[in-house]
Design a protein around this motif. Structure first.
Motif, mmCIF file in Angstrom:
data_model
loop_
_atom_site.group_PDB
_atom_site.id
_atom_site.type_symbol
_atom_site.label_atom_id
_atom_site.label_comp_id
_atom_site.label_asym_id
_atom_site.label_seq_id
_atom_site.Cartn_x
_atom_site.Cartn_y
_atom_site.Cartn_z
ATOM 1 N N GLU A 206 0.841 -1.202 0.000
ATOM 2 C CA GLU A 206 0.000 0.000 0.000
ATOM 3 C C GLU A 206 0.881 1.260 0.000
ATOM 4 O OE1 GLU A 206 -3.221 0.187 -0.237
ATOM 5 O OE2 GLU A 206 -3.545 2.316 0.245
ATOM 6 N N ILE A 207 1.944 1.208 0.780
ATOM 7 C CA ILE A 207 2.872 2.349 0.836
ATOM 8 C C ILE A 207 3.408 2.639 -0.564
ATOM 9 C CG2 ILE A 207 5.088 3.182 1.754
ATOM 10 C CD1 ILE A 207 4.526 1.456 4.257
ATOM 11 N N GLY A 208 3.820 1.554 -1.267
ATOM 12 C CA GLY A 208 4.329 1.702 -2.624
ATOM 13 C C GLY A 208 3.255 2.274 -3.549
ATOM 14 N N ALA A 209 2.047 1.713 -3.439
ATOM 15 C CA ALA A 209 0.952 2.130 -4.317
ATOM 16 C C ALA A 209 0.602 3.607 -4.111
ATOM 17 C CB ALA A 209 -0.273 1.255 -4.063
ATOM 18 N N GLN A 210 0.730 4.059 -2.876
ATOM 19 C CA GLN A 210 0.421 5.450 -2.576
ATOM 20 C C GLN A 210 1.553 6.391 -3.011
ATOM 21 O OE1 GLN A 210 -2.196 7.004 -0.851
ATOM 22 N NE2 GLN A 210 -3.439 5.158 -0.479
ATOM 23 N N GLY A 211 2.650 5.778 -3.418
ATOM 24 C CA GLY A 211 3.790 6.576 -3.846
ATOM 25 C C GLY A 211 4.496 7.290 -2.702
ATOM 26 N N ILE A 212 4.357 6.771 -1.505
ATOM 27 C CA ILE A 212 5.032 7.374 -0.355
ATOM 28 C C ILE A 212 6.411 6.758 -0.237
ATOM 29 C CG2 ILE A 212 4.884 7.751 2.156
ATOM 30 C CD1 ILE A 212 1.876 7.061 1.875
ATOM 31 N N SER A 213 7.415 7.583 0.008
ATOM 32 C CA SER A 213 8.748 6.965 0.095
ATOM 33 C C SER A 213 8.975 6.363 1.484
ATOM 34 C CB SER A 213 9.834 7.983 -0.244
ATOM 35 O OG SER A 213 9.503 9.235 0.297
ATOM 36 N N HIS A 214 9.738 5.284 1.467
ATOM 37 C CA HIS A 214 10.000 4.535 2.698
ATOM 38 C C HIS A 214 10.823 5.338 3.683
ATOM 39 C CE1 HIS A 214 9.645 1.135 -0.363
ATOM 40 N NE2 HIS A 214 8.524 1.187 0.322
ATOM 41 N N SER A 215 10.626 5.070 4.935
ATOM 42 C CA SER A 215 11.470 5.700 5.950
ATOM 43 C C SER A 215 12.634 4.767 6.245
ATOM 44 C CB SER A 215 10.683 5.944 7.229
ATOM 45 O OG SER A 215 10.526 4.718 7.920
ATOM 46 N N GLU A 216 13.506 5.199 7.101
ATOM 47 C CA GLU A 216 14.648 4.335 7.471
ATOM 48 C C GLU A 216 14.174 3.119 8.284
ATOM 49 O OE1 GLU A 216 17.047 6.267 10.503
ATOM 50 O OE2 GLU A 216 15.527 7.864 10.616
ATOM 51 N N TYR A 217 12.919 3.188 8.784
ATOM 52 C CA TYR A 217 12.416 2.081 9.589
ATOM 53 C C TYR A 217 11.647 1.044 8.778
ATOM 54 C CZ TYR A 217 13.196 5.553 13.273
ATOM 55 O OH TYR A 217 13.746 6.480 14.098
ATOM 56 N N THR A 218 11.031 1.507 7.680
ATOM 57 C CA THR A 218 10.077 0.650 6.973
ATOM 58 C C THR A 218 10.602 -0.773 6.708
ATOM 59 O OG1 THR A 218 9.387 2.695 5.913
ATOM 60 C CG2 THR A 218 8.399 0.663 5.101
ATOM 61 N N HIS A 219 11.783 -0.843 6.091
ATOM 62 C CA HIS A 219 12.305 -2.171 5.748
ATOM 63 C C HIS A 219 12.616 -2.992 6.986
ATOM 64 C CE1 HIS A 219 13.062 0.261 2.105
ATOM 65 N NE2 HIS A 219 12.686 -0.859 1.497
ATOM 66 N N ASN A 220 13.146 -2.310 7.993
ATOM 67 C CA ASN A 220 13.470 -3.035 9.227
ATOM 68 C C ASN A 220 12.226 -3.617 9.872
ATOM 69 O OD1 ASN A 220 16.223 -2.697 9.144
ATOM 70 N ND2 ASN A 220 16.138 -0.699 10.170
ATOM 71 N N ILE A 221 11.127 -2.860 9.840
ATOM 72 C CA ILE A 221 9.880 -3.364 10.428
ATOM 73 C C ILE A 221 9.419 -4.607 9.676
ATOM 74 C CG2 ILE A 221 7.442 -2.855 10.872
ATOM 75 C CD1 ILE A 221 8.247 0.101 11.227
ATOM 76 N N LEU A 222 9.500 -4.550 8.360
ATOM 77 C CA LEU A 222 9.060 -5.701 7.570
ATOM 78 C C LEU A 222 9.935 -6.921 7.860
ATOM 79 C CD1 LEU A 222 6.949 -6.394 5.296
ATOM 80 C CD2 LEU A 222 8.903 -6.375 3.781
ATOM 81 N N ILE A 223 11.239 -6.708 7.894
ATOM 82 C CA ILE A 223 12.150 -7.835 8.174
ATOM 83 C C ILE A 223 11.870 -8.400 9.560
ATOM 84 C CG2 ILE A 223 14.576 -8.436 8.577
ATOM 85 C CD1 ILE A 223 15.270 -6.401 6.340
ATOM 86 N N ASP A 224 11.666 -7.514 10.514
ATOM 87 C CA ASP A 224 11.388 -7.957 11.881
ATOM 88 C C ASP A 224 10.090 -8.757 11.922
ATOM 89 O OD1 ASP A 224 11.611 -8.043 14.742
ATOM 90 O OD2 ASP A 224 10.039 -6.525 14.807
ATOM 91 N N GLY A 225 9.064 -8.256 11.221
ATOM 92 C CA GLY A 225 7.776 -8.950 11.187
ATOM 93 C C GLY A 225 7.927 -10.351 10.632
#
Length: 816
Positions: A206-225
């Motif tokens: 959804e973040i990608g679809a909305q065209g919002i750029s990732h924060s420094e946390y986004t990827h880490n949260i996904l990996i952690d999840g």
DNA sequence: ATAGGGTTAG
């Protein structure tokens, strides 16, 4: 609270299917569909099951309640409930509008922190499910104002951070329809709160679809999840992917997360390779990196390497902290080395660190596991005296130990204490209590805990389902257990094999081998892999109905499937052979077992002893008893009972009593069975006096005896012509609170009549009538015949009158 | 970051 609720709650019936249908819970099947999950994440007031109905919560909260205004429905009238609610709503409007107004003012001035605090407070008060009405309020009162985007985004953000994910999603989708863009921070918070679910990917996309750029946390949260969901492969793949596409600069947290994920799936090796990758990236491992790896090593049993690593850490100038010590102490505990832990605690104290609640919990758990519950309880008192407030984990540990020891009184005591603390009890706590009571046969208490758990809307997981299932099976409600299992299965939850094993065993215990096999077939059909426990239960089932050949075939089948038979497998079959009188086959299996390096345990040895006794090989049985303690398997009550029984059966009293005393020397509390055996052997060998004395002594000691112990003595006393003594023992038996039946009177009366103690038999008859029990035809016949034989015609006619009164048909007199 | 719960045999 717990105990109070036990008392205050209206008594629901036993777990009826109607209620059962409402305590299946959402978590696993919720993972499958997002809409369900969002329901599941909500607190109790908005939890609805798959059908949208929730009879249980309605019955508790009142029909009108979709919000838990329990006070409003205290008089039980629906009308007053809605009125009360409407009144409350009305009062809210103003304050909500004016608070939003303040938010807009603060937003304009850039005082975002204060604005967040106001929203936070509002949401706390409103609770979950309030998003639609707050959105409506904003739309109606504040459309087209400056800073709206900011307020809406902050609202979504605060909902997400308050773990009200459903509400956060409501706000975000409303924003989308109003063409407002949410911030990455709100999406990050939402993702974080959904990290245990599949939805994490949906949010990321959804973040990608909305065209919002990732924060420094986004990827880490996904990996952690993904790591939290044990999807290490997926996490690593994603990590490589975004790294090669240069969309992501990993940081120290990323590597630590991946290391923890690797350790959690048992791959310390992979964790180590992430450590070196991290250093290649130019990061120096921090305290978290080391602790993660040390913990992984401890769990894998590599305590030495863990200790080496912590020394290395110290050498590199990083002082060990409490967490580090806790991890190491837990490492010792996991290896059962409780006696070594004090060294670490001392080192900890010397370096100026104080053990915390986690330290104590580890120590308590360790002591309890090693059977030293006293030490565990002593530590509990110690922490309290040091001013710690125990948490739900510590209490679970202690309760579990008390349940395992069967210390019901202490359990109740502790539950009372916990209840007074208003702790938030979690799923682990409840399943501990339910399982505990189940094991002790306190089914009603287990069901009470079950109901309380449902009432509190603690979401069930597999452990709790298991507790409920074993509770149902144990109460003889196998049909209901099966129903419950099917219900879970139909709701799309992936069920684990342990749940099936529980019900399969339930069938076996109820003698329904067809039911057991039928369910086993289902397991296979569903593609679930049975475990050795599944087969153990089935083997036991066939043994119970005497189909030893089938049981043996099953035994071979599991070897074919690559399942390793356990001590339970062998012992089950051995016992069956023993019962079938084939002691040699039993001993052969025992040899096989030893050859296959399966360690026999105390149950196995008891079966072997039983077989040897049956064969008359008492000497070898004794040797088994001696050998087992020599190799560290200590004999328990039942093991001693087995050998005592062996000697009693051949009337070797001296040996029987020798092992009885031996048992007591080992600090084992003899069971009622032990006393039955001993009293019986004394009676059978004519030592009535000694039997009486033993009974007296035991009663003086306050020992609880079974009815069998009393009635054995009474019968012998009657047979030996000691009616007065028999009457006295009988009175003691009644006084001990046993429910006496007609059989308890028939035994003595038959024997007294046989020996022509007709007057004394009349005393027993009177006692019986006095207890409200009427004689049957057989008893009347015995007595009439005895009176006739002794020429006691007065008693005969009295007896006739009694027969008439009882509506019994005529007596046949063999003497006439 | 560290601590807790389940199925089977005498």
């Amino acid at each position: 609270m717990l105990l109070n609720l036990y008392r205050a709650r209206p008594k629901l019936h036993l777990l009826t299917p109607r209620i059962l249908s409402h305590i299946h819970l959402l978590p696993s099947h919720a993972l499958k569909s997002s809409s369900c999950l969002l329901e599941a994440e909500l607190p109790i007031d908005h939890c609805v099951d798959a059908t949208g109905q929730d009879a249980l919560s309605r019955s508790i909260l009142g029909e009108a309640g979709n919000r838990p205004f329990l006070v409003c429905q205290s008089d039980g009238k629906e009308g007053s409930f809605s009125e009360g609610l409407a009144g409350l709503r009305h009062g809210f409007e103003d304050s909500r509008v004016s608070r939003f107004e303040r938010c807009y003012v603060l937003a304009r001035k850039g005082r975002l922190k204060e604005m967040r605090a106001i929203l936070r407070q509002m949401i706390d008060e409103e609770g979950s499910g309030s998003a639609p009405s707050l959105c409506e309020l904003l739309l109606n009162n504040f459309q087209d104002r400056d800073s709206s985007n900011l307020i809406w985004d902050m609202l979504a953000n605060v909902y997400a951070r308050s773990e009200m994910v459903h509400d956060a999603v409501v706000v975000l989708s409303k924003m989308d329809s109003l063409n407002m863009q949410a911030s990455i921070s709100s999406y990050d918070s939402l993702m974080y709160n959904l990290r245990h679910t599949n939805l994490i990917w949906d949010i990321y996309e959804e973040i990608g679809a909305q065209g919002i750029s990732h924060s420094e946390y986004t990827h880490n949260i996904l990996i952690d999840g993904l790591c939290k969901q044990w999807k290490l492969q997926e996490a690593i793949y994603f990590f490589q992917e975004v790294r090669t596409r240069q969309e992501f600069n990993p940081c120290i947290v990323t590597f630590n997360t991946l290391m923890r994920g690797s350790c959690n799936v048992g791959s310390v090796m992979i964790a180590k390779s992430f450590l070196s990758m991290m250093m290649k990236y130019g990061f120096l491992p921090d305290r978290y990196s080391y602790n993660t790896l040390i913990h992984g090593l401890c769990v894998a049993g590599s305590l030495e390497e863990a200790l080496e690593l912590s020394e290395y850490m110290e050498k590199n100038g990083m002082l060990l902290d409490v967490v580090n010590y806790n991890i190491l102490i837990n490492g010792f505990r996991l290896l059962g080395l409780m006696s070594e832990t004090w060294k670490l605690v001392r080192k900890m104290l010397l370096s100026g660190l104080k053990p915390d609640l986690v330290t104590y919990t580890i120590l308590i758990a360790g002591h309890c596991e090693r059977g030293n519950v006293e030490e565990g309880m002593r530590m509990q008192k110690e922490i309290i005296s040091r001013g710690f407030q125990l948490n739900v984990i510590t209490y679970s540990v202690i309760l579990n130990a008390l349940f395992k020891r069967g210390q019901v009184w202490e359990v109740e005591q502790l539950l009372g204490e916990i209840g007074a603390l208003c702790l938030d009890l979690d799923i682990v706590f409840y399943s501990t209590v339910i399982h505990g009571y189940c094991k002790l046969g306190e089914i009603e208490k287990a069901l009470q805990a079950c109901r309380l758990m449902c009432y509190k809307r603690v979401i069930c997981n597999s452990f709790a389902h298991g507790a409920i299932l074993s509770c149902l099976c144990k109460t003889g409600m196998v049909v209901e257990a099966r129903w419950y299992l099917d219900h879970l299965s139909n709701s799309g939850q992936p069920l684990d094999i342990i749940l099936y094993n529980t019900v399969i065993d339930g069938y076996v215990k109820s003698g329904d081998i067809r039911g057991a096999v039928g369910l086993y077939d289902q397991v296979i059909k569903k593609g679930i892999t049975p475990t050795i426990v599944t087969y153990n239960s089935l083997i036991n089932g066939f043994c119970r109905i005497g189909q030893l050949q089938v049981a043996e075939d099953l035994f071979r089948t599991c070897e074919h499937h690559g399942l390793v038979p356990t001590a339970v497998t062998y012992t089950t079959l051995m016992d069956a052979f023993c019962r079938a009188g084939n002691v040699d086959a039993m001993l052969k299996l025992f040899d096989d077992m030893v050859c296959n390096a399966i360690m026999p345990n105390v149950v196995t040895y008891s079966v072997v002893m039983k077989g040897l006794c049956k064969q008359g090989n008492l000497e070898r049985a004794i040797r088994i008893l001696q050998n087992m303690s020599a190799i560290g398997v200590s004999a328990d009550q039942i093991a001693y009972n087995t050998i005592i029984q062996g000697f009693c059966e051949v009337r070797k009293k001296r040996k029987a009593f020798y092992f009885y005393h031996e048992m007591r020397r080992q600090n084992l509390i003899p069971s009622p069975v032990t006393y039955n055996l001993l009293i019986n052997v004394l009676c059978m060998t004519g030592e009535v006096g000694n039997a009486e004395r033993l009974l007296e002594d035991l009663l003086d000691e306050g020992v609880w005896l079974r009815k069998f112990a009393y009635s054995t003595i009474i019968k012998v006393q009657c047979a030996k012509g000691m009616p007065c003594k028999a009457i006295r023992v009988f009175e003691r038996m009644v006084k001990a609170g046993f429910v006496v039946s007609i059989e308890d009177y028939c035994g003595p009366i038959n024997r007294l009549c046989k020996r022509d103690y007709t007057n004394e038999s009349k005393i027993f008859l009177n006692m019986m009538l006095h207890a409200g029990i009427l004689p049957d035809q057989e008893l009347c016949a015995v007595m009439c015949n005895a009176f006739y034989k002794n020429g006691d015609f007065g008693s005969m006619s009295a007896m006739q009158a009694l027969i008439m009164k009882c509506g019994l048909s005529d007596i046949i007199y063999p003497f006439l």
